[in-house]
Design an enzyme around this catalytic site. Structure first.
Site, mmCIF file in Angstrom:
data_model
loop_
_atom_site.group_PDB
_atom_site.id
_atom_site.type_symbol
_atom_site.label_atom_id
_atom_site.label_comp_id
_atom_site.label_asym_id
_atom_site.label_seq_id
_atom_site.Cartn_x
_atom_site.Cartn_y
_atom_site.Cartn_z
ATOM 1 N N ASP A 29 38.687 35.660 48.588
ATOM 2 C CA ASP A 29 37.710 35.727 47.498
ATOM 3 C C ASP A 29 36.320 35.416 48.077
ATOM 4 O O ASP A 29 36.166 34.512 48.901
ATOM 5 C CB ASP A 29 38.072 34.698 46.412
ATOM 6 N N ILE A 30 35.340 36.146 47.643
ATOM 7 C CA ILE A 30 33.978 35.988 48.160
ATOM 8 C C ILE A 30 33.351 34.653 47.715
ATOM 9 O O ILE A 30 32.456 34.131 48.382
ATOM 10 C CB ILE A 30 33.106 37.198 47.719
ATOM 11 N N GLU A 88 36.307 39.374 35.208
ATOM 12 C CA GLU A 88 35.105 39.815 35.924
ATOM 13 C C GLU A 88 35.289 41.203 36.545
ATOM 14 O O GLU A 88 34.415 42.056 36.425
ATOM 15 C CB GLU A 88 34.782 38.779 37.015
ATOM 16 N N HIS A 93 44.334 41.501 39.687
ATOM 17 C CA HIS A 93 44.369 40.669 40.895
ATOM 18 C C HIS A 93 44.973 39.310 40.588
ATOM 19 O O HIS A 93 44.769 38.747 39.513
ATOM 20 C CB HIS A 93 42.974 40.499 41.509
ATOM 21 N N HIS A 95 44.982 35.452 41.883
ATOM 22 C CA HIS A 95 44.316 34.453 42.714
ATOM 23 C C HIS A 95 45.383 33.553 43.327
ATOM 24 O O HIS A 95 46.206 32.977 42.589
ATOM 25 C CB HIS A 95 43.397 33.551 41.872
HETATM 26 P P1 5GP Z 1 38.297 37.311 37.682
HETATM 27 O O1 5GP Z 1 38.127 38.783 37.399
HETATM 28 O O2 5GP Z 1 39.731 36.938 37.916
HETATM 29 O O3 5GP Z 1 37.646 36.453 36.653
HETATM 30 O O4 5GP Z 1 37.519 36.993 39.044
HETATM 31 C C1 5GP Z 1 37.232 37.969 40.004
HETATM 32 C C2 5GP Z 1 37.155 37.315 41.357
HETATM 33 O O5 5GP Z 1 36.784 38.303 42.311
HETATM 34 C C3 5GP Z 1 36.118 36.186 41.462
HETATM 35 O O6 5GP Z 1 36.763 34.995 41.926
HETATM 36 C C4 5GP Z 1 35.080 36.712 42.448
HETATM 37 O O7 5GP Z 1 34.549 35.716 43.301
HETATM 38 C C5 5GP Z 1 35.867 37.759 43.227
HETATM 39 N N1 5GP Z 1 35.024 38.854 43.694
HETATM 40 C C6 5GP Z 1 34.163 39.582 42.938
HETATM 41 N N2 5GP Z 1 33.565 40.531 43.691
HETATM 42 C C7 5GP Z 1 34.064 40.386 44.938
HETATM 43 C C8 5GP Z 1 33.819 41.089 46.171
HETATM 44 O O8 5GP Z 1 33.024 42.015 46.256
HETATM 45 N N3 5GP Z 1 34.510 40.672 47.260
HETATM 46 C C9 5GP Z 1 35.414 39.642 47.196
HETATM 47 N N4 5GP Z 1 36.028 39.306 48.332
HETATM 48 N N5 5GP Z 1 35.672 38.968 46.063
HETATM 49 C C10 5GP Z 1 35.000 39.337 44.948
#
Ligand code: 5GP
Length: 131
Positions: A29-30, A88, A93, A95
């Site tokens: 995760d970034i 987001e 995905h 985690h």
């Molecule tokens: P969620 O959709 O589960 O709320 O979170 C999406 C996750 O993807 C976040 O933890 C965010 O840091 C990660 N994320 C978003 N864009 C990128 C990216 O371009 N590269 C990586 N490696 N992680 C990402």
């Protein structure tokens, strides 16, 4: 339009890859909430994880388990926590977060600041242990 995660799989956007097979892809995760915070995704784009068919979801969880076993070996932790939100990025995905205490899983806190070198080194350690 391809999701940001599909663009990562395609190599159009860089990432710190942890593991891959023909169906799934795992990368750091970034914005990690803990060292080694990894995302496992299906290569086939689906937004909501519970829209994935049963058999594929089973295989995705089995792949995530292999990644978690590698994380346990590569990173000091008590266990690997698992979370699914997907608010987001509209590409399913999981985690996978190495944790020693409950607050390590708290997404609301300030994210860790890690250099590209640190992230590359963590990803390499997990990759090395992936079986
Ligand atoms: P969620 O959709 O589960 O709320 O979170 C999406 C996750 O993807 C976040 O933890 C965010 O840091 C990660 N994320 C978003 N864009 C990128 C990216 O371009 N590269 C990586 N490696 N992680 C990402």
């Amino acid at each position: 339009m391809a999701t940001i995660f599909s663009r990562i799989v395609a190599g159009e956007i860089p990432c710190h890859k942890v593991a891959e097979n023909d169906e799934f892809f795992a990368f750091l995760d970034i914005n990690p909430v803990a060292a080694g915070h990894t995302l496992v995704i299906p290569k086939k784009e689906v937004d909501y994880i519970f829209d994935i068919d049963d058999a594929e979801l089973g295989r995705m969880m089995t792949f995530a388990k292999r990644v978690a076993k590698a994380q346990e070996k590569a990173i000091a932790c008590k266990r690997v926590g698992i979370a699914v939100m997907g608010l987001e990025v509209p590409h399913a995905h999981i985690h996978l977060i190495p944790i020693t205490k409950e607050s390590d899983m708290y997404f609301g806190r300030k994210k860790l600041e890690m250099s590209q070198d640190e992230l590359a080194s963590i990803a390499a350690k997990i990759r090395e242990k992936f079986e």
